[in-house]
Write an enzyme that holds these catalytic residues in place. Structure first.
Site, PDB file in Angstrom:
ATOM      1  N   GLY A 170       7.713  -3.568  -4.292  1.00 22.15           N
ATOM      2  CA  GLY A 170       6.979  -4.653  -3.641  1.00 22.15           C
ATOM      3  C   GLY A 170       5.798  -4.132  -2.831  1.00 22.15           C
ATOM      4  N   GLY A 171       5.212  -3.023  -3.295  1.00 20.43           N
ATOM      5  CA  GLY A 171       3.957  -2.549  -2.702  1.00 20.43           C
ATOM      6  C   GLY A 171       4.037  -2.209  -1.228  1.00 20.43           C
ATOM      7  N   SER A 253       8.374   0.916  -8.786  1.00 25.17           N
ATOM      8  CA  SER A 253       7.060   0.641  -8.191  1.00 25.17           C
ATOM      9  C   SER A 253       6.946   1.331  -6.823  1.00 25.17           C
ATOM     10  CB  SER A 253       6.834  -0.871  -8.114  1.00 25.17           C
ATOM     11  OG  SER A 253       5.480  -1.142  -7.863  1.00 25.17           O
TER      12      SER A 253
END
Ligand SMILES: *[C@@H]1O[C@H](CO)[C@@H](O)[C@H](O)[C@H]1NC(C)=O
Ligand SMILES: *[C@@H]1O[C@H](CO)[C@@H](O)[C@H](O)[C@H]1NC(C)=O
Ligand SMILES: *[C@@H]1O[C@H](CO)[C@@H](O)[C@H](O)[C@H]1NC(C)=O
Length: 630
Positions: A170-171, A253
């Site tokens: 989620g960055g 991610s």
């Protein structure tokens, strides 16, 4: 400090209790991050030595009540998953008030604490979407600053099982420990390991950086939360039936970027103290400035101004005095004005936990842990790259690249274009399809995908390789020709393999393009790595039950270890099925193949020549590392 205080209890009855360094009670002499890391190392070393000499049984209690020393948590059997769950376990004191932008700390001991039912997830950390362009971003799930909770899911009667600790993506601005349900992955692997997931500080709460933050607290607070959660697992997982010497840290991610950072932590000097294996799916590596460089510093002051504090000078104490809600709005505001698709805050080189640029340190092979499984998806760039309404010409593409690679000169940006030649094949009206990686007919990821052709696809491949695919290659290289270490790499290609598409393959729920043959193969690769340290999958699983000859020899049953001089990887794909359109809210509408009739198409491939010599482009981006910087 708190970790040490806790260790006293952990080592009770062990001869090592007296070996704890007494210097730890001395007054603070160094910065907060250094003190945190020193304690982490000392205490995990003691725990490691203790496990070596005492060889604890690590059997789960039948009451499911676990005493952490500061709280007692009762787990619950869940009949749907046939697994025991503990949700909402606090692993740190609330990082609020004077603990804002300070290292996390284990809660104070409370030997007579009552038993709490661990049946609900703890509060999520404050979070928001990335910038959606045009100054827009939106809050995510309702959050709280008191959010440092973790969850354990374990087979009933677990005894000394391996452990996977999941770091959500989620960055660094979005998500929480409940974002992925670990139960299907565990069950498809025959309940052979324990899963842990957790929350960590996000956005400005976790990743605000400047000289002033460092002077008064810590930068990369979110990464230190992760490190404390990993230490918690090391110290407590035995009570859930987990083996503290068999820990895989895994993430997707930003979670995989975090796995990379824990692999690099303290110059690779942690060895196996925090984990022995890493699993990084789509490792996210945006540019990584020093904590006090111009870009993080300007965000620091933009954040301060948005929170109602001064826009220059000393602002730290003003920020600490603001309400959490005001700070969340300021974090949202800095993110909203970022490049479309980006969040406002992410990890920096902090000089203590993260001491170097990843490209430099990975090249030097200074990494923690012994084994690594790393992968990325075939279409990583698509959800980040705007469509032809923004990127039509080469000038459009260069302007967009300047936003994502803010520190590169125009000569450097043009050198990136030169290694991504835009041939006649990539006319904007050209055919769109998933390339096969083998450059058949001159089609490759530089010029064609179902989502774009022309300059747009060129940008997509540039972003995909610079930010996800090449970091995966570099991570794999770091464990290759490195004594005692080894790595394996895969590409997830099942159409439409946009960034995040693998999440459904690993965790469910099932989707029409992912029948059980391919999800089982993918999950077994993960599980075999977590449990046995090798992702190779049995012939019958790799071929799939629906294959014509399931037990025929399959090369994924002997998955080649990554060799940086002749690298090979496993391509997870399917064939067959019916063409259908699939709508992704981020990526648009794309073709995929839906069942019935889908069969596994898993193969071993050459990583250098893949997609018209991705290996060469990854070497090129690595050389740009000092300038990116990353
Ligand atoms: C776990 O052990 C208990 C007894 O302690 C037993 O009743 C139960 O059936 C066992 N569960 C499993 C899944 O083996
Ligand atoms: C970006 O480049 C400039 C020079 O062009 C340099 O002074 C600065 O330190 C660089 N920033 C980072 C974060 O490397
Ligand atoms: C994946 O399979 C699809 C067919 O289902 C094919 O069109 C595509 O080229 C393949 N991609 C790779 C990278 O193997």
């Amino acid at each position: 400090m708190a970790i040490k205080q806790w260790m006293g209890l952990f080592l009770a009855g062990s001869s090592l209790a007296s070996a704890l360094p007494s210097s730890k009670v001395a007054a603070r002499t160094t910065d907060a991050a250094t003190e945190f890391v020193d304690d982490l190392v000392a205490d995990l070393t003691a725990a490691y030595n203790d496990h070596q000499t005492r060889a604890p049984q690590c059997a789960q209690e039948s009451t499911l009540v676990v005493d952490t020393g500061y709280a007692k948590y009762r787990g619950h059997y869940d009949s749907a998953s046939a697994l025991n769950h503990w949700k909402g376990i606090r692993y740190s004191q609330a990082p609020t008030g004077s603990l804002r932008w300070q290292p996390p700390r284990f809660p104070a001991l409370a030997p007579s604490a009552p038993v709490t039912d661990a049946d609900a997830f703890g509060s999520t950390c404050y979070q928001h979407t990335p910038s959606l362009g045009g100054g827009l971003a939106f809050p995510g799930a309702p959050g709280s600053e008191d959010c440092l909770f973790l969850n354990v899911v374990a087979p009933a009667n677990a005894t000394k099982l391996p452990v996977m600790v999941w770091i959500h993506g989620g960055g660094y601005g979005y998500g929480d420990g409940s974002s992925q349900d670990l139960t299907q992955l565990i069950n498809d692997n025959g309940k052979t390991f324990i899963g842990v997931s957790f929350n960590y500080r996000l956005g400005a709460f976790g990743y605000l950086a400047s000289q002033e933050v460092k002077n008064n607290g810590v930068v990369n607070a979110g990464h230190l939360d992760q490190a404390l959660a990993l230490a918690w697992v090391k110290l407590h997982i035995c009570k859930f039936g987990g083996d503290p010497l068999k820990i895989t840290i895994a993430g997707q991610s930003a979670g995989a970027g975090s796995v990379m950072h824990h692999a690099l932590a303290v110059n690779g000097g942690l060895g196996s103290l925090l984990f022995d294996k890493g699993l990084a799916q789509s490792p996210y590596l945006p540019y990584q400035p020093n904590f006090n460089d111009a870009i993080p510093t300007s965000k620091y002051y933009a954040f301060s101004a948005a929170a109602g504090c001064p826009s220059s000078g000393s602002v730290f104490s003003c920020l600490v005095g603001k309400s959490a809600a005001d700070l969340e709005l300021a974090s949202l505001s800095v993110t909203a004005s970022s490049t479309q698709g980006a969040w406002g805050f992410w990890p920096v080189t902090d000089g203590v936990y993260i001491q170097n640029r990843p490209t430099a340190q990975l090249t030097a092979k200074m990494v923690n842990g012994n084994k690594l499984l790393v992968g990325y998806n075939a279409q990583e760039g698509q959800i980040f790259v705007p469509g032809p309404e923004v990127i039509e010409t080469q000038a459009d593409l260069l302007a967009w690249m300047a936003l994502w690679f803010p520190n590169l000169t125009s000569a450097q940006l043009n050198s990136i274009l030169a290694i991504n030649p835009n041939s006649a094949l990539s006319s904007a009206s050209g055919p769109r399809f998933e390339t096969d990686g083998l450059n058949t007919g001159g089609f490759n990821a530089i010029n064609t995908s179902p989502a774009g052709v022309g300059q747009r696809q060129r940008g997509s491949n540039i972003y995909a390789e610079a930010t996800f695919a090449c970091p995966a290659y570099w991570l794999a290289d770091a464990y290759s020709s490195n004594p005692g270490k080894s790595s394996w790499l895969y590409q997830f290609s099942v159409p439409f393999a946009y960034h995040g598409a693998d999440i459904n393959a690993a965790f469910g729920p099932s989707t029409p393009n992912l029948p059980s043959d391919i999800t089982l193969a993918f999950r077994k690769a993960w599980g075999n790595f977590i449990v046995g340290g090798n992702p190779s999958i049995a012939n019958t699983i790799a071929n799939g039950a629906s294959s014509a000859s399931p037990s025929a020899y399959h090369p994924a049953s002997n998955w080649p270890v990554w060799d940086q001089n002749a690298p090979q990887f496993v391509n997870f794909n399917t064939t067959g099925g019916t063409l259908a359109l699939f709508e992704n809210p981020l990526a648009g509408t794309f073709p995929q193949y839906e069942g019935p009739g889908i069969k596994n198409a898993i193969s071993v491939q050459n990583a250098n020549s893949w997609e018209a010599f991705r290996g060469d482009r990854c070497a090129f981006y690595k050389n740009l590392g000092p300038f990116m910087p990353n």
